[in-house]
Design a protein around this motif. Structure first.
Motif, PDB file in Angstrom:
ATOM      1  N   TYR A 117     -59.284 -13.021  15.269  1.00 30.65           N
ATOM      2  CA  TYR A 117     -59.674 -12.159  14.219  1.00 30.65           C
ATOM      3  C   TYR A 117     -59.096 -12.497  12.950  1.00 30.65           C
ATOM      4  N   GLY A 118     -58.445 -14.033  12.976  1.00 26.20           N
ATOM      5  CA  GLY A 118     -58.067 -14.357  11.531  1.00 26.20           C
ATOM      6  C   GLY A 118     -56.963 -13.495  10.652  1.00 26.20           C
ATOM      7  N   ILE A 119     -56.004 -13.138  11.637  1.00 25.46           N
ATOM      8  CA  ILE A 119     -54.880 -12.306  11.032  1.00 25.46           C
ATOM      9  C   ILE A 119     -53.544 -12.678  11.656  1.00 25.46           C
ATOM     10  N   THR A 161     -59.931  -2.934  19.857  1.00 32.73           N
ATOM     11  CA  THR A 161     -60.137  -3.399  18.819  1.00 32.73           C
ATOM     12  C   THR A 161     -61.722  -4.112  18.849  1.00 32.73           C
ATOM     13  N   LYS A 162     -62.006  -4.621  19.919  1.00 33.01           N
ATOM     14  CA  LYS A 162     -63.521  -4.955  20.452  1.00 33.01           C
ATOM     15  C   LYS A 162     -64.571  -3.611  20.103  1.00 33.01           C
ATOM     16  N   ILE A 191     -57.568  -3.239  12.279  1.00 33.53           N
ATOM     17  CA  ILE A 191     -57.154  -3.885  13.909  1.00 33.53           C
ATOM     18  C   ILE A 191     -56.337  -2.471  14.378  1.00 33.53           C
ATOM     19  N   PRO A 192     -56.894  -1.632  15.266  1.00 29.98           N
ATOM     20  CA  PRO A 192     -56.405  -0.500  15.859  1.00 29.98           C
ATOM     21  C   PRO A 192     -55.094  -0.575  16.393  1.00 29.98           C
ATOM     22  N   LYS A 195     -57.118  -6.076   6.527  1.00 30.60           N
ATOM     23  CA  LYS A 195     -56.928  -7.528   6.463  1.00 30.60           C
ATOM     24  C   LYS A 195     -55.717  -8.092   5.827  1.00 30.60           C
ATOM     25  N   ASN A 196     -55.084  -7.106   5.060  1.00 26.65           N
ATOM     26  CA  ASN A 196     -53.885  -7.712   4.184  1.00 26.65           C
ATOM     27  C   ASN A 196     -52.641  -7.026   4.931  1.00 26.65           C
TER      28      ASN A 196
END
Length: 150
Positions: A8-10, A73-74, A85-86, A102-103
């Motif tokens: 997820y790039g996190i 998340t999916k 993202i839960p 995202k932050n």
């Protein structure tokens, strides 16, 4: 955890990573049935009187799907909320979920009705402790029968 973050790039907050990578892995807290019986179909009462537990999603070997952050998340991303993202849900509140944006800021996402994300101050640990305290308050109100409608 790294595979999930890379997917997820996190980079999730350190306190959440520590919690979810612990032997606990996830968390399910629900007030005991004898203290707070589950609502039956057509029961009425104030909204809080249906919110009788907390779920914290995590990653652990053998974690049940309903606690698995990958599954949640999916599900959320399949609904179009790909910026979140839960990580925490209130049992009985199917409209809102606590998420990291995202932050890595915490937001309360109303994913069912409005799609609005309301910022929440503090860390994951702060959020979890606040939700546990609020659950305790709701339980005490329930025991005092403050949910009864005259």
């Amino acid at each position: 955890m790294k595979d999930f973050e890379n997917q997820y790039g996190i980079n999730l907050p350190a306190d959440f990573r520590e919690f979810t990578m612990s032997p606990l892995g996830g968390l399910y807290i629900e007030v005991r049935e004898e203290k707070w019986p589950q609502a039956k179909q057509y029961d009425i009462g104030p909204f809080w009187s249906f919110c009788r537990g907390i779920i914290v999603y995590g990653i652990a070997n053998g974690i049940p799907d309903f606690l698995d952050i990958r599954e949640k998340t999916k599900e959320l991303h399949d609904e179009g909320f790909t910026d979140f993202i839960p990580f925490l849900s209130i049992i009985g509140n199917g409209d809102e979920i606590f998420c990291f944006d995202k932050n890595n800021n915490i937001v309360l996402l109303d994913y069912y009705t409005t799609g609005d994300a309301t910022p929440i101050e503090g860390t994951f640990s702060d959020c979890l402790m606040n939700q546990i305290a609020e659950l305790e308050e709701r339980k005490n109100k329930k025991i005092r029968e403050e949910d009864k409608i005259n």
